[in-house]
Design a protein around this motif. Sequence first.
Motif, PDB file in Angstrom:
ATOM      1  N   GLN A 211     -12.074   2.784 -11.379  1.00 17.71           N
ATOM      2  CA  GLN A 211     -11.381   1.990 -10.365  1.00 17.71           C
ATOM      3  C   GLN A 211     -10.495   2.874  -9.493  1.00 17.71           C
ATOM      4  OE1 GLN A 211      -9.164  -0.895 -12.625  1.00 17.71           O
ATOM      5  NE2 GLN A 211     -10.785  -2.421 -12.512  1.00 17.71           N
ATOM      6  N   VAL A 212      -9.688   3.703 -10.150  1.00 19.37           N
ATOM      7  CA  VAL A 212      -8.757   4.565  -9.420  1.00 19.37           C
ATOM      8  C   VAL A 212      -9.523   5.555  -8.550  1.00 19.37           C
ATOM      9  CG1 VAL A 212      -6.992   6.355  -9.696  1.00 19.37           C
ATOM     10  CG2 VAL A 212      -6.922   4.297 -11.120  1.00 19.37           C
ATOM     11  N   GLU A 213     -10.599   6.121  -9.088  1.00 16.12           N
ATOM     12  CA  GLU A 213     -11.396   7.096  -8.334  1.00 16.12           C
ATOM     13  C   GLU A 213     -11.982   6.464  -7.072  1.00 16.12           C
ATOM     14  OE1 GLU A 213     -15.886   8.203  -8.690  1.00 16.12           O
ATOM     15  OE2 GLU A 213     -14.818   8.982 -10.447  1.00 16.12           O
ATOM     16  N   ILE A 214     -12.592   5.277  -7.220  1.00 14.11           N
ATOM     17  CA  ILE A 214     -13.226   4.616  -6.073  1.00 14.11           C
ATOM     18  C   ILE A 214     -12.186   4.194  -5.045  1.00 14.11           C
ATOM     19  CG2 ILE A 214     -14.470   2.532  -5.366  1.00 14.11           C
ATOM     20  CD1 ILE A 214     -16.075   2.776  -7.970  1.00 14.11           C
ATOM     21  N   LEU A 215     -11.093   3.595  -5.501  1.00 15.87           N
ATOM     22  CA  LEU A 215     -10.054   3.154  -4.566  1.00 15.87           C
ATOM     23  C   LEU A 215      -9.495   4.339  -3.797  1.00 15.87           C
ATOM     24  CD1 LEU A 215      -8.705   0.331  -3.983  1.00 15.87           C
ATOM     25  CD2 LEU A 215      -6.736   1.214  -5.233  1.00 15.87           C
ATOM     26  N   GLY A 216      -9.348   5.482  -4.467  1.00 22.61           N
ATOM     27  CA  GLY A 216      -8.787   6.660  -3.826  1.00 22.61           C
ATOM     28  C   GLY A 216      -9.674   7.254  -2.752  1.00 22.61           C
ATOM     29  N   LYS A 217     -10.979   6.929  -2.759  1.00 21.17           N
ATOM     30  CA  LYS A 217     -11.905   7.469  -1.760  1.00 21.17           C
ATOM     31  C   LYS A 217     -12.082   6.534  -0.571  1.00 21.17           C
ATOM     32  CE  LYS A 217     -14.486  10.368  -5.002  1.00 21.17           C
ATOM     33  NZ  LYS A 217     -14.001  11.622  -4.417  1.00 21.17           N
ATOM     34  N   LEU A 218     -11.482   5.340  -0.640  1.00 23.64           N
ATOM     35  CA  LEU A 218     -11.563   4.404   0.479  1.00 23.64           C
ATOM     36  C   LEU A 218     -10.447   4.683   1.475  1.00 23.64           C
ATOM     37  CD1 LEU A 218     -12.136   1.030  -1.449  1.00 23.64           C
ATOM     38  CD2 LEU A 218     -13.877   2.525  -0.470  1.00 23.64           C
ATOM     39  N   ALA A 219     -10.692   4.390   2.749  1.00 23.05           N
ATOM     40  CA  ALA A 219      -9.610   4.419   3.725  1.00 23.05           C
ATOM     41  C   ALA A 219      -8.537   3.428   3.281  1.00 23.05           C
ATOM     42  CB  ALA A 219     -10.140   4.045   5.106  1.00 23.05           C
ATOM     43  N   GLU A 220      -7.262   3.744   3.524  1.00 29.19           N
ATOM     44  CA  GLU A 220      -6.176   2.924   2.984  1.00 29.19           C
ATOM     45  C   GLU A 220      -6.262   1.474   3.450  1.00 29.19           C
ATOM     46  OE1 GLU A 220      -2.440   4.811   3.783  1.00 29.19           O
ATOM     47  OE2 GLU A 220      -2.560   5.985   1.927  1.00 29.19           O
ATOM     48  N   GLU A 221      -6.626   1.259   4.726  1.00 28.81           N
ATOM     49  CA  GLU A 221      -6.725  -0.113   5.220  1.00 28.81           C
ATOM     50  C   GLU A 221      -7.804  -0.885   4.472  1.00 28.81           C
ATOM     51  OE1 GLU A 221      -6.692   2.574   7.023  1.00 28.81           O
ATOM     52  OE2 GLU A 221      -4.827   2.414   8.187  1.00 28.81           O
ATOM     53  N   ARG A 222      -8.935  -0.209   4.201  1.00 34.12           N
ATOM     54  CA  ARG A 222      -9.986  -0.902   3.466  1.00 34.12           C
ATOM     55  C   ARG A 222      -9.600  -1.105   1.998  1.00 34.12           C
ATOM     56  NH1 ARG A 222     -15.975  -0.057   1.198  1.00 34.12           N
ATOM     57  NH2 ARG A 222     -16.338  -2.293   0.998  1.00 34.12           N
ATOM     58  N   ALA A 223      -8.919  -0.128   1.423  1.00 32.76           N
ATOM     59  CA  ALA A 223      -8.460  -0.278   0.043  1.00 32.76           C
ATOM     60  C   ALA A 223      -7.561  -1.505  -0.081  1.00 32.76           C
ATOM     61  CB  ALA A 223      -7.719   0.972  -0.405  1.00 32.76           C
ATOM     62  N   ALA A 224      -6.686  -1.722   0.906  1.00 35.20           N
ATOM     63  CA  ALA A 224      -5.809  -2.894   0.887  1.00 35.20           C
ATOM     64  C   ALA A 224      -6.630  -4.176   1.007  1.00 35.20           C
ATOM     65  CB  ALA A 224      -4.791  -2.810   2.014  1.00 35.20           C
ATOM     66  N   ASP A 225      -7.675  -4.169   1.840  1.00 33.96           N
ATOM     67  CA  ASP A 225      -8.538  -5.348   1.985  1.00 33.96           C
ATOM     68  C   ASP A 225      -9.248  -5.677   0.670  1.00 33.96           C
ATOM     69  OD1 ASP A 225      -7.824  -5.575   4.639  1.00 33.96           O
ATOM     70  OD2 ASP A 225      -9.605  -4.525   5.388  1.00 33.96           O
ATOM     71  N   VAL A 226      -9.713  -4.636  -0.020  1.00 39.19           N
ATOM     72  CA  VAL A 226     -10.405  -4.854  -1.297  1.00 39.19           C
ATOM     73  C   VAL A 226      -9.434  -5.389  -2.341  1.00 39.19           C
ATOM     74  CG1 VAL A 226     -11.624  -3.699  -3.189  1.00 39.19           C
ATOM     75  CG2 VAL A 226     -12.182  -3.140  -0.808  1.00 39.19           C
ATOM     76  N   LEU A 227      -8.232  -4.868  -2.378  1.00 39.34           N
ATOM     77  CA  LEU A 227      -7.219  -5.372  -3.302  1.00 39.34           C
ATOM     78  C   LEU A 227      -6.917  -6.843  -3.034  1.00 39.34           C
ATOM     79  CD1 LEU A 227      -4.822  -2.301  -3.338  1.00 39.34           C
ATOM     80  CD2 LEU A 227      -6.064  -3.193  -5.320  1.00 39.34           C
ATOM     81  N   GLU A 228      -6.885  -7.238  -1.773  1.00 40.19           N
ATOM     82  CA  GLU A 228      -6.663  -8.650  -1.428  1.00 40.19           C
ATOM     83  C   GLU A 228      -7.795  -9.529  -1.943  1.00 40.19           C
ATOM     84  OE1 GLU A 228      -4.248  -7.836   2.775  1.00 40.19           O
ATOM     85  OE2 GLU A 228      -6.216  -8.822   2.788  1.00 40.19           O
ATOM     86  N   ALA A 229      -9.027  -8.987  -1.973  1.00 41.58           N
ATOM     87  CA  ALA A 229     -10.180  -9.770  -2.425  1.00 41.58           C
ATOM     88  C   ALA A 229     -10.260  -9.865  -3.947  1.00 41.58           C
ATOM     89  CB  ALA A 229     -11.471  -9.147  -1.883  1.00 41.58           C
ATOM     90  N   MET A 230      -9.530  -9.001  -4.657  1.00 42.16           N
ATOM     91  CA  MET A 230      -9.528  -9.049  -6.118  1.00 42.16           C
ATOM     92  C   MET A 230      -8.638 -10.170  -6.619  1.00 42.16           C
ATOM     93  SD  MET A 230      -9.269  -4.939  -6.951  1.00 42.16           S
ATOM     94  CE  MET A 230      -9.420  -5.139  -8.745  1.00 42.16           C
ATOM     95  N   ASP A 231      -8.861 -10.615  -7.840  1.00 45.00           N
ATOM     96  CA  ASP A 231      -7.920 -11.536  -8.471  1.00 45.00           C
ATOM     97  C   ASP A 231      -6.577 -10.826  -8.591  1.00 45.00           C
ATOM     98  OD1 ASP A 231      -9.823 -13.498  -8.729  1.00 45.00           O
ATOM     99  OD2 ASP A 231     -10.399 -12.930 -10.762  1.00 45.00           O
ATOM    100  N   PRO A 232      -5.466 -11.539  -8.334  1.00 38.65           N
ATOM    101  CA  PRO A 232      -4.160 -10.868  -8.335  1.00 38.65           C
ATOM    102  C   PRO A 232      -3.856 -10.098  -9.612  1.00 38.65           C
ATOM    103  CG  PRO A 232      -3.962 -13.056  -7.387  1.00 38.65           C
ATOM    104  CD  PRO A 232      -5.360 -12.956  -7.928  1.00 38.65           C
TER     105      PRO A 232
END
Length: 431
Positions: free
Chosen positions: A219-240
């Motif tokens: 999880q950490v590896e994949i999130l770290g390779k995303l652009a920050e704006e997209r990483a934030a969008d993906v976090l919003e789509a996850m269960d809190p």
Amino acid sequence: MVAGAPRVFISHLSGVAVFDPNGDQVGRLRDVVVMLRIGGRPPLVLGLVVEVVSRRRIFVPMTRVVGVESGQVITTGVVNLRRFEQRAAETLVLGELLDRRVRLTETDEEVTVLDVSMAQLPARRDWEIDKVFVRRGKGGALRRRGEALTVEWSQVTGFAAVEHGQGAANLLATFEQLRPADLANVLHHLSEKRRAEVAAALDDDRLADVLEELPEDDQVEILGKLAEERAADVLEAMDPDDAADLLSELPEADKERLLGLMEPGEAAPVRRLLSYEERTAGGLMTTEPIVLRPDATVAEALARVRNQDLSPALAAQVYVCRPPDETPTGKYLGVVHFQRLLRDPPFALVGSLVDTDLRPLPPDTPLPAVTSYLATYNMIAAPIVDESGSLLGAVTVDDVLDHLLPDDWRESAGHGGMSPVQDLEEAPDAR
């Protein structure tokens, strides 16, 4: 190769059942292992990567394969259940060859690999990759864009080169029907480079679902390779609760930066969850259970339960509260179980059906006490209520299991069902 020799396109094998000589299913095919050879010679097919029932991936040599037909693979002899580990000289067809950009030797034109086929050599059990199904890019006036064609392996060059920015569309199409947990298992076994390329190709919702099923390191590896704006969008789509668990693994500065990029309404419940200790009810809970006002009807409750995006644990009961009806709610009144909703008429009010006998849990309840509560009352979810009587969220049994099982439970052969050939674990390695 003689005419009529068996040939199969490898993308068609993805997910097909693999059987032993007795007709018992060993698992499902997840990839094909080949060895690239010099001089334009077709790659030799070494074997199959098969995922057994426990999600362990094993290697089945092609010398043990006696049939590849009718949507199934038949093997013979002893199957070794030692975990598959890719060797330096080996290449995974689905994981590494699809979507690769290569060149036609005759025209030096760049094309994209859509699929490859393998064929059995005459009078032998050996198999080779013989043909490549490719799509042309932008061509001349007489060639329509996107033309697809099948060519011999010797007519293509560029497979041995390391490619940066390799696409993932055809790989994802191969695994389109996989559940998030199974696609997460596919990603986990890809190389770091390929994992990042596949994650980049997934839409936000699908990637969020897959991230929730991956080990924390992935999880950490994949999130770290995303652009920050997209990483934030993906976090919003996850269960809190899953987003909070992932953010808790990041350095404080990275965590705050991503929370700041999230929509305030999406970040607020995640921040609340991060304020609780990890192994407490507050740290385990989800902030999005089904909350209804007491004047809602059974029909309304059942409509909410039917939401296909809800997990079975969250759909098992609804929580009745005074307004506001988003967590933290007004006064918590009680819970109505799904079975009770099925027994009462659609026009009945849920406020008249609440079960008030089960006490809610405070957010600082430690994990062992939460586990005992669920076991004692045969519940699969428990309400979490603060000192003022407001519902904060619910802890589900899957949240608890995630913290009770070993950290590597997703890779462990000890969970899930057992393979019919589990007793052959100590068979000699055929590779």
